[in-house]
Design an enzyme around this catalytic site. Structure first.
Site, PDB file in Angstrom:
ATOM      1  N   ASP A  36      91.881  62.690  22.213  1.00  8.17           N
ATOM      2  CA  ASP A  36      90.525  63.050  22.623  1.00  8.17           C
ATOM      3  C   ASP A  36      90.583  64.125  23.702  1.00  8.17           C
ATOM      4  OD1 ASP A  36      87.772  63.125  23.127  1.00  8.17           O
ATOM      5  OD2 ASP A  36      87.891  61.460  24.558  1.00  8.17           O
ATOM      6  N   THR A  40      87.219  67.197  30.931  1.00  2.00           N
ATOM      7  CA  THR A  40      88.068  66.819  32.058  1.00  2.00           C
ATOM      8  C   THR A  40      89.421  66.271  31.604  1.00  2.00           C
ATOM      9  OG1 THR A  40      86.076  66.235  33.307  1.00  2.00           O
ATOM     10  CG2 THR A  40      88.169  65.431  34.185  1.00  2.00           C
ATOM     11  N   THR A 112      82.017  75.539  24.527  1.00  2.00           N
ATOM     12  CA  THR A 112      81.339  75.973  25.750  1.00  2.00           C
ATOM     13  C   THR A 112      82.393  76.144  26.843  1.00  2.00           C
ATOM     14  OG1 THR A 112      81.005  73.781  26.689  1.00  2.00           O
ATOM     15  CG2 THR A 112      79.360  74.529  25.100  1.00  2.00           C
ATOM     16  N   ASP A 140      83.889  65.562  19.351  1.00  2.00           N
ATOM     17  CA  ASP A 140      84.020  64.265  20.048  1.00  2.00           C
ATOM     18  C   ASP A 140      82.790  63.363  19.926  1.00  2.00           C
ATOM     19  OD1 ASP A 140      82.514  65.872  21.756  1.00  2.00           O
ATOM     20  OD2 ASP A 140      83.890  65.718  23.445  1.00  2.00           O
ATOM     21  N   CYS A 202      73.299  75.953  31.960  1.00  2.00           N
ATOM     22  CA  CYS A 202      74.137  75.012  31.215  1.00  2.00           C
ATOM     23  C   CYS A 202      75.469  75.696  30.886  1.00  2.00           C
ATOM     24  CB  CYS A 202      73.425  74.598  29.940  1.00  2.00           C
ATOM     25  SG  CYS A 202      74.350  73.381  28.983  1.00  2.00           S
ATOM     26  N   CYS A 209      69.183  72.678  29.312  1.00  2.00           N
ATOM     27  CA  CYS A 209      69.639  71.708  28.304  1.00  2.00           C
ATOM     28  C   CYS A 209      69.744  70.318  28.948  1.00  2.00           C
ATOM     29  CB  CYS A 209      71.028  72.062  27.779  1.00  2.00           C
ATOM     30  SG  CYS A 209      71.144  73.646  26.950  1.00  2.00           S
TER      31      CYS A 209
HETATM   32  P1  ADP Z   1      85.705  64.054  29.288  1.00  2.85           P
HETATM   33  O1  ADP Z   1      85.711  63.395  27.952  1.00  2.85           O
HETATM   34  O2  ADP Z   1      84.593  65.033  29.419  1.00  2.85           O
HETATM   35  O3  ADP Z   1      87.017  64.638  29.675  1.00  2.85           O
HETATM   36  P2  ADP Z   1      85.518  61.466  30.645  1.00  2.85           P
HETATM   37  O4  ADP Z   1      84.823  60.665  29.631  1.00  2.85           O
HETATM   38  O5  ADP Z   1      86.939  61.214  30.896  1.00  2.85           O
HETATM   39  O6  ADP Z   1      85.304  63.003  30.391  1.00  2.85           O
HETATM   40  O7  ADP Z   1      84.678  61.370  32.002  1.00  2.85           O
HETATM   41  C1  ADP Z   1      84.906  62.266  33.075  1.00  2.85           C
HETATM   42  C2  ADP Z   1      83.594  62.664  33.690  1.00  2.85           C
HETATM   43  O8  ADP Z   1      82.872  61.503  34.107  1.00  2.85           O
HETATM   44  C3  ADP Z   1      83.728  63.521  34.945  1.00  2.85           C
HETATM   45  O9  ADP Z   1      82.674  64.453  34.931  1.00  2.85           O
HETATM   46  C4  ADP Z   1      83.541  62.555  36.109  1.00  2.85           C
HETATM   47  O10 ADP Z   1      82.952  63.166  37.200  1.00  2.85           O
HETATM   48  C5  ADP Z   1      82.630  61.501  35.525  1.00  2.85           C
HETATM   49  N1  ADP Z   1      82.944  60.138  35.999  1.00  2.85           N
HETATM   50  C6  ADP Z   1      84.141  59.581  36.113  1.00  2.85           C
HETATM   51  N2  ADP Z   1      84.069  58.303  36.532  1.00  2.85           N
HETATM   52  C7  ADP Z   1      82.775  58.023  36.653  1.00  2.85           C
HETATM   53  C8  ADP Z   1      82.006  56.868  37.032  1.00  2.85           C
HETATM   54  N3  ADP Z   1      82.600  55.728  37.399  1.00  2.85           N
HETATM   55  N4  ADP Z   1      80.672  56.945  37.011  1.00  2.85           N
HETATM   56  C9  ADP Z   1      80.074  58.082  36.663  1.00  2.85           C
HETATM   57  N5  ADP Z   1      80.713  59.209  36.307  1.00  2.85           N
HETATM   58  C10 ADP Z   1      82.042  59.188  36.310  1.00  2.85           C
HETATM   59  C1  BMX Z   2      79.755  69.900  25.431  1.00  2.92           C
HETATM   60  C2  BMX Z   2      80.374  70.487  24.166  1.00  2.92           C
HETATM   61  C3  BMX Z   2      80.236  69.454  23.043  1.00  2.92           C
HETATM   62  C4  BMX Z   2      80.803  68.094  23.450  1.00  2.92           C
HETATM   63  C5  BMX Z   2      80.197  67.622  24.763  1.00  2.92           C
HETATM   64  C6  BMX Z   2      80.782  66.323  25.291  1.00  2.92           C
HETATM   65  C7  BMX Z   2      82.298  72.015  24.136  1.00  2.92           C
HETATM   66  C8  BMX Z   2      83.700  72.244  24.610  1.00  2.92           C
HETATM   67  N1  BMX Z   2      81.752  70.830  24.456  1.00  2.92           N
HETATM   68  O1  BMX Z   2      78.377  69.770  25.227  1.00  2.92           O
HETATM   69  O2  BMX Z   2      80.850  69.916  21.869  1.00  2.92           O
HETATM   70  O3  BMX Z   2      80.546  67.172  22.422  1.00  2.92           O
HETATM   71  O4  BMX Z   2      80.354  68.645  25.744  1.00  2.92           O
HETATM   72  O5  BMX Z   2      82.103  66.517  25.730  1.00  2.92           O
HETATM   73  O6  BMX Z   2      81.717  72.865  23.516  1.00  2.92           O
HETATM   74  P1  BMX Z   2      82.818  65.812  26.977  1.00  2.92           P
HETATM   75  O7  BMX Z   2      83.608  66.859  27.651  1.00  2.92           O
HETATM   76  O8  BMX Z   2      81.758  65.220  27.849  1.00  2.92           O
HETATM   77  O9  BMX Z   2      83.669  64.758  26.387  1.00  2.92           O
HETATM   78 ZN    ZN Z   3      73.515  73.798  26.870  1.00  2.00          ZN
HETATM   79 MG    MG Z   4      84.710  63.012  26.239  1.00  2.00          MG
END
Ligand code: ADP
Ligand code: BMX
Ligand code: ZN
Ligand code: MG
Ligand code: CA
Length: 328
Positions: A36, A40, A112, A140, A202, A209
């Protein structure tokens, strides 16, 4: 006539007089590697047919294409080595990633700013060539919907929507039991529904958005803003100087009665069923309230549930492998 009868070979070969090897074989659990890729984090998991995550590995998602590909492959190789003593037989690799994905050829069409250097990327070829396994790729949010369909609240539900909140906001739509991709694979980019013409910028390049208001990144921005004005920290909350302010602090402040933080959390969109991701618990009641007050009357029956799955996008990635490799 003296020639021995040609034997048909079965794989793995099982001596007829010895059933124990056969049992060993049965004890192997058919499994998938899930990947995944989020704004982040980069996660890899070993996931069984029953949806059990046997092992999960998490690293920050690197900022460049080269480093990212290298890390994906090294994490997968580690997972494949660890799968052997776990008796997990890896049937293939499922990849969940932010961005628009063509699942037919495993190409990330564009992304993005949340994931750099991630447009026009053939993800399937390098992963499958390096790991010698079949590879499936999808967005995702779409993967999160697949996970709910196979393992979660979406089981047996014909039509449902899922919203997953992480750094951004992802969406997945199941219609008549199938994922909807749309003509250019943007069907369920639900984070990029514009709710205000002059709202905040955004990461997609537009403004206003839903993602620009309610994602992890947006809440971090709001948390920082409140913190700069000295309005974030309330009694019962500790935040040391070294700690990065993020969405979790905003949630914590709201829980402890910070009305400004509470106000930020109430800005959400309607019409959804399964909420997942780090913020889902906090969005359930505002979303339910919003639907009952504002939705079209015939849409008010929509149920809102929070996901019970650990890492839905990862599980959904694995579900592509488990469904396709065992489908007859
Ligand atoms: P991604 O799939 O986008 O990489 P994650 O699902 O791993 O992200 O979540 C990371 C995001 O969630 C970061 O933006 C972080 O700031 C936020 N985050 C992490 N822990 C918490 C929490 N306990 N409550 C709210 N937001 C959180
Ligand atoms: C953004 C976009 C979506 C994705 C969503 C959640 C990109 C790289 N991302 O809107 O396609 O589904 O973020 O992603 O274009 P996450 O980073 O919160 O897991
Ligand atoms: Zn947007
Ligand atoms: Mg994610
Ligand atoms: Ca999607």
């Amino acid at each position: 006539l003296s020639e021995p009868v040609q034997k048909t070979f079965s794989f793995p070969p099982v001596p007829e007089d010895n059933v124990s090897q056969d049992i060993d074989h049965i004890l192997e659990t058919q499994s998938a590697l899930g990947i995944d890729l989020g704004g982040t984090n980069l996660r890899v998991g070993i996931i069984t047919m029953a949806g059990k995550i046997m092992r999960k590995y998490t690293q920050p998602n690197p900022k460049t294409y080269e480093e990212r590909m290298e890390l994906i492959l090294s994490m997968c190789k580690q997972a494949m080595a660890d799968a052997i003593p776990l008796n997990c037989r890896i049937l293939g690799v499922g990849v969940s990633t932010g961005g628009r994905v063509n699942p037919q050829n495993g190409v990330v069409l564009d992304s993005t700013k949340l994931i750099n250097e991630w447009s026009h990327i053939d993800l399937r070829s390098p992963v499958s060539q390096s790991l010698h396994l079949p590879v499936w790729v999808d967005n995702d949010g779409n993967c999160a919907a697949l996970a709910e369909r196979k393992f979660g609240h979406g089981k047996g539900v014909e039509n449902f929507v899922t919203i997953i909140t992480g750094t951004g906001i992802g969406g997945g739509i199941i219609q008549h039991g199938e994922l909807i991709h749309g003509s250019t694979f943007c069907a369920a980019e639900l984070g990029h529904i514009m709710v205000s013409l002059d709202g905040p910028e955004c990461s997609c390049g537009s403004r206003g958005c839903v993602e620009a208001y309610a994602s992890g990144l947006a809440l971090q921005r709001e948390a920082k803003r409140l913190h700069d004005e000295d309005l974030l920290v309330v009694e019962g909350m500790s935040l040391n100087n070294k700690e990065q302010v993020n969405a979790s602090h905003l949630v914590q402040a709201a829980r402890l009665g910070n009305s400004k933080a509470e106000g930020v959390l109430r800005t959400v969109n309607p019409s959804l069923v399964v909420l997942s991701g780090v913020l889902s618990q906090h969005y359930k009641s505002p979303v339910t309230d919003f639907i009952s007050q504002r939705a079209l009357s015939s849409a008010r029956e929509v149920k809102v549930m929070t996901s019970e799955l650990d890492s839905p996008a990862l599980l959904g990635a694995a579900s592509m492998v488990l469904d396709y490799t065992t489908r007859r």
